[in-house]
Design an enzyme around this catalytic site. Structure first.
Site, PDB file in Angstrom:
ATOM      1  CD  GLU A  55      -8.884  -8.879  -3.334  1.00 48.73           C
ATOM      2  OE1 GLU A  55      -7.920  -9.264  -3.103  1.00 48.73           O
ATOM      3  OE2 GLU A  55      -9.743  -9.071  -2.329  1.00 48.73           O
ATOM      4  CE  LYS A  97      -3.544  -2.236   2.647  1.00 49.02           C
ATOM      5  NZ  LYS A  97      -4.630  -2.104   3.561  1.00 49.02           N
ATOM      6  CG  ASN A 111      -3.471  -2.655   7.011  1.00 47.91           C
ATOM      7  OD1 ASN A 111      -3.190  -2.197   5.845  1.00 47.91           O
ATOM      8  ND2 ASN A 111      -4.351  -3.400   7.425  1.00 47.91           N
ATOM      9  CG  HIS A 162      -5.431  -6.227   0.084  1.00 49.41           C
ATOM     10  ND1 HIS A 162      -6.537  -6.223   0.926  1.00 49.41           N
ATOM     11  CD2 HIS A 162      -5.515  -6.803  -0.919  1.00 49.41           C
ATOM     12  CE1 HIS A 162      -7.421  -7.088   0.301  1.00 49.41           C
ATOM     13  NE2 HIS A 162      -6.706  -7.633  -0.841  1.00 49.41           N
TER      14      HIS A 162
END
Ligand code: CMP
Length: 152
Positions: free
Chosen positions: A126, A9, A112, A115
Site C-alpha cells: 500500500e 478517508k 469508518n 484506513h
C-alpha cells in the site's frame, strides 16, 4: 522500526477531523514520514482494495473512497501496524470501543474514517501504491531519547 499506510478517508476530510486524527498519531509518538492529499481514482481503489473487489459491498466502497479527496500518510514506529490498528478500533464504528478513533468519531461500517494496513506485506504494497520512494522522508525526532529507552 515498522511503517504503515494510513488513509484519512473522504468522511474524515469532509468532517474536518483530519487535524484531530493526525494529532492522535503525533501524541502517541508515531513519526509521520510521508503525507499528501489526493483524489483516489477507481483504478487506484481497485488496486488498494484488491481483496475486496469481488465482495458485494465493493461498489459502495469504491464510490465512497473516490467521492472526495483523502489524506495519505506513512507512519513509522515500533510495532506501528498493530499499534495503529488498536488505536483505530473495530472496523465498524458501531462496534469500536469508546476511546478508539472509530469508537469516538464513527457510527458506520463503511464511513469508518481511517484506513490502516493490516500487516507488513499489505503495508509495503500500500505504501508503494500511494508514495514514490523519494516521497518518504525518514528523520530522527529530537524527542526520541524521551520517548523510549535505547534498548526498546
Ligand atoms: P478499511 O480498513 O479501509 O478496509 C476495507 C473497507 O471496506 C473497510 O475499512 C470499510 O470501510 C469497508 N467495509 C468492510 N466491510 C464492509 C461491509 N461489510 N460493508 C461495507 N463496507 C465494508
Amino acid at each position: 522500526m515498522e511503517r504503515t499506510l494510513i488513509l484519512l478517508k473522504p468522511d474524515c476530510v469532509q468532517r474536518r477531523l483530519s487535524g484531530k486524527i493526525i494529532s492522535r498519531f503525533e501524541d502517541k509518538g508515531l513519526n509521520i514520514v510521508a503525507l499528501k492529499m489526493l483524489q483516489v481514482t477507481p483504478e487506484l481503489a481497485k488496486q488498494h482494495y484488491a481483496e475486496h473487489v469481488a465482495k458485494p459491498f465493493y461498489p459502495g466502497l469504491e464510490a465512497f473512497i473516490t467521492a472526495s479527496p483523502v489524506v495519505a500518510m506513512v507512519l513509522e514506529g515500533l510495532e506501528v501496524i498493530r499499534v495503529v490498528r488498536e488505536m483505530l478500533g473495530a472496523t465498524s464504528g458501531l462496534k469500536a470501543t469508546a476511546g478508539t478513533i472509530r469508537g469516538d468519531y464513527s457510527n458506520s461500517r463503511q464511513m469508518n474514517l481511517v484506513h490502516a494496513s493490516d500487516g507488513p506485506e499489505a503495508a509495503a504494497r500500500e505504501i508503494g501504491l500511494y508514495f514514490k520512494a523519494n516521497e518518504v522522508c525518514p528523520y530522527t525526532p529530537c524527542l526520541t531519547p524521551w520517548m523510549k529507552a535505547d534498548d526498546e
